[in-house]
Scaffold this active site. Sequence first.
Site, PDB file in Angstrom:
ATOM      1  N   LYS A 225      11.370  51.062  51.171  1.00 58.41           N
ATOM      2  CA  LYS A 225      10.607  52.244  51.610  1.00 58.41           C
ATOM      3  C   LYS A 225      10.853  52.567  53.076  1.00 58.41           C
ATOM      4  O   LYS A 225      11.146  53.701  53.421  1.00 58.41           O
ATOM      5  CB  LYS A 225       9.108  52.023  51.420  1.00 58.41           C
ATOM      6  CG  LYS A 225       8.718  51.145  50.278  1.00 58.41           C
ATOM      7  CD  LYS A 225       8.693  51.879  48.974  1.00 58.41           C
ATOM      8  CE  LYS A 225       8.574  50.885  47.841  1.00 58.41           C
ATOM      9  NZ  LYS A 225       8.043  51.411  46.650  1.00 58.41           N
TER      10      LYS A 225
ATOM     11  N   TRP B 120       0.070  45.855  42.464  1.00 56.62           N
ATOM     12  CA  TRP B 120       1.328  46.497  42.056  1.00 56.62           C
ATOM     13  C   TRP B 120       1.687  45.999  40.655  1.00 56.62           C
ATOM     14  O   TRP B 120       1.624  44.796  40.376  1.00 56.62           O
ATOM     15  CB  TRP B 120       2.427  46.121  43.069  1.00 56.62           C
ATOM     16  CG  TRP B 120       3.794  46.597  42.701  1.00 56.62           C
ATOM     17  CD1 TRP B 120       4.160  47.858  42.302  1.00 56.62           C
ATOM     18  CD2 TRP B 120       5.004  45.819  42.700  1.00 56.62           C
ATOM     19  NE1 TRP B 120       5.516  47.907  42.063  1.00 56.62           N
ATOM     20  CE2 TRP B 120       6.048  46.684  42.290  1.00 56.62           C
ATOM     21  CE3 TRP B 120       5.300  44.484  42.996  1.00 56.62           C
ATOM     22  CZ2 TRP B 120       7.376  46.250  42.180  1.00 56.62           C
ATOM     23  CZ3 TRP B 120       6.612  44.054  42.890  1.00 56.62           C
ATOM     24  CH2 TRP B 120       7.635  44.927  42.488  1.00 56.62           C
TER      25      TRP B 120
ATOM     26  N   ASP C 114       2.972  40.036  50.455  1.00 55.01           N
ATOM     27  CA  ASP C 114       3.984  40.974  49.977  1.00 55.01           C
ATOM     28  C   ASP C 114       3.978  42.130  50.981  1.00 55.01           C
ATOM     29  O   ASP C 114       2.989  42.859  51.086  1.00 55.01           O
ATOM     30  CB  ASP C 114       3.599  41.458  48.570  1.00 55.01           C
ATOM     31  CG  ASP C 114       4.614  42.449  48.000  1.00 55.01           C
ATOM     32  OD1 ASP C 114       5.555  42.834  48.725  1.00 55.01           O
ATOM     33  OD2 ASP C 114       4.457  42.842  46.822  1.00 55.01           O
TER      34      ASP C 114
HETATM   35  N1  KET Z   1       5.795  45.064  46.445  1.00 55.39           N
HETATM   36  C1  KET Z   1       5.055  46.178  46.356  1.00 55.39           C
HETATM   37  C2  KET Z   1       3.614  46.098  46.736  1.00 55.39           C
HETATM   38  C3  KET Z   1       5.630  47.370  45.909  1.00 55.39           C
HETATM   39  O1  KET Z   1       4.872  48.446  45.842  1.00 55.39           O
HETATM   40  C4  KET Z   1       6.993  47.405  45.541  1.00 55.39           C
HETATM   41  C5  KET Z   1       7.593  48.627  44.998  1.00 55.39           C
HETATM   42  C6  KET Z   1       7.731  46.212  45.698  1.00 55.39           C
HETATM   43  C7  KET Z   1       7.102  45.066  46.156  1.00 55.39           C
HETATM   44  C8  KET Z   1       9.178  46.086  45.355  1.00 55.39           C
HETATM   45  O2  KET Z   1      10.035  46.967  45.875  1.00 55.39           O
HETATM   46  P1  KET Z   1      11.601  46.626  45.971  1.00 55.39           P
HETATM   47  O3  KET Z   1      12.268  47.922  45.740  1.00 55.39           O
HETATM   48  O4  KET Z   1      11.929  45.570  44.945  1.00 55.39           O
HETATM   49  O5  KET Z   1      11.792  46.112  47.340  1.00 55.39           O
HETATM   50  N2  KET Z   1       6.892  49.571  44.524  1.00 55.39           N
HETATM   51  C9  KET Z   1       7.323  50.875  44.012  1.00 55.39           C
HETATM   52  C10 KET Z   1       8.536  50.875  43.158  1.00 55.39           C
HETATM   53  C11 KET Z   1       8.511  49.922  42.004  1.00 55.39           C
HETATM   54  O6  KET Z   1       7.522  49.839  41.275  1.00 55.39           O
HETATM   55  O7  KET Z   1       9.532  49.215  41.837  1.00 55.39           O
HETATM   56  C12 KET Z   1       6.122  51.551  43.360  1.00 55.39           C
HETATM   57  O8  KET Z   1       5.032  50.956  43.279  1.00 55.39           O
HETATM   58  O9  KET Z   1       6.246  52.723  42.960  1.00 55.39           O
END
Ligand code: KET
Length: 466
Positions: free
Chosen positions: A309, A192, A273
Amino acid sequence: MASTMLSLVSASALASPSLTLQDYRALGGSVHAAVLGKKKSNSFMKTKSRGRINMAIAVDVSRFEGITMAPPDPILGVSEAFRADTHEMKLNLGVGAYRTEELQPYVLNVVKKAENLMLERGENKEYLPIEGLAAFNRVTAELLFGADNPVIKQQRVATVQGLSGTGSLRLAAALIERYFPGAKVIISSPTWGNHKNIFNDARVPWSEYRYYDPKTVGLDFDGMISDIKAAPEGSFVLLHGCAHNPTGIDPTPEQWATIADVIQEKKHIPFFDVAYQGFASGSLDEDASSVRLFAARGMELLVAQSYSKNLGLYAERIGAINILCSSADAATRVKSQLKRLARPMYSNPPVHGARIVANIVGSPPLFNEWKEEMEMMAGRIKSVRQKLFDSLSGKDNSGKDWSFILKQIGMFSFTGLNTAQSDNMTNKWHVYMTKDGRISLAGLSSAKLEETIGILRLLLVDPVGL
Ligand code: KET
């Protein structure tokens, strides 16, 4: 009047190439080092102490002159560009956020129910404790490890509510930086986009382990294992608990067991994660099985959780950092230090999302309803994946093997498009996606599938692009 004159003086003075540093000083002191191309210390203080003429210079030449333009974020920047595009056919396959078949953001019914309950109760907006809402911390650890997991009864898990997945990862990174100086975090290649930023900003050294094999469009398991083995003893191994982002390729249960063996042998510390619990298989329990496997072996580990998500709570910033320790005593001490790190960073976390999660997971009827909606969301993405595969393979006689699409899981498909092709998708066809070739299947609907597939097929079969 006087101030207008002063600004005129400073504007022309700054425009003149013949002025020296001394000239500027004669005008009244400091100009930002970046403008002069020389490093000067404490220019802010000098300006403050020297009257109005400096104020005028400050208006014309920013103290922030030395700050260069940051590049757009590789993921969230895609959403910004999408919003700015006025083309009617535009499609956002960038950010990993669930969309309905009509391609609209989705608020889960169960979330609306929980919010209604909260309104009825008229709960207050007092500060939460630094570690967050107790009811949330309890249920989030139970959701992750399983309510009857001995590690919970033994009180070996230090759980602190975090600012969603990102904030929870960042808090853990701060703990690593403070208590494991010099220890390295090893992360999958690719991963990511934000992982590297998080560890860079926390000043935690990191390096990559092999993960994705473009030849097989699958897991480079041997490469992964040998890189984990080669890492200095006691490294933190960052693992995606399920639905690896961006590849959608997860280890099999047998492979997870071998990964655990190697991590144990090398006395590494697993750092999971978990941002997609429920989104990979549709089952919350199944998607936590990697974490539970490691916990059952008695290993100490870290897990960052996110409800962005699986509960669609993106903007509520709700998640947690869980640190499983070998004793309840260690867990108590670790938790106290997490709180100490959190306090000067953001003081205490927001309450709204925490109450939503606590209400849903803590109430059997709402919990069951969530599981159904979760299955529905995961199911729609699976059906889009199937349609994408059917359509690409059905209409293509190039001999290309499209089966990789079905092997991937979760929200994304890692298409194999290179940067130029991904750019082409956006610039020419208004299909927004990340430059690593990842597309979010949640951004597709049956209606939008065919046109996107046409473009994808051409790009993937003809690498020169369109
Ligand atoms: N870890 C992974 C693997 C991940 O894909 C995301 C978010 C997060 C943590 C963090 O999400 P949060 O909203 O802080 O709980 N991914 C999507 C959004 C982004 O990049 O912030 C994405 O990959 O599109």
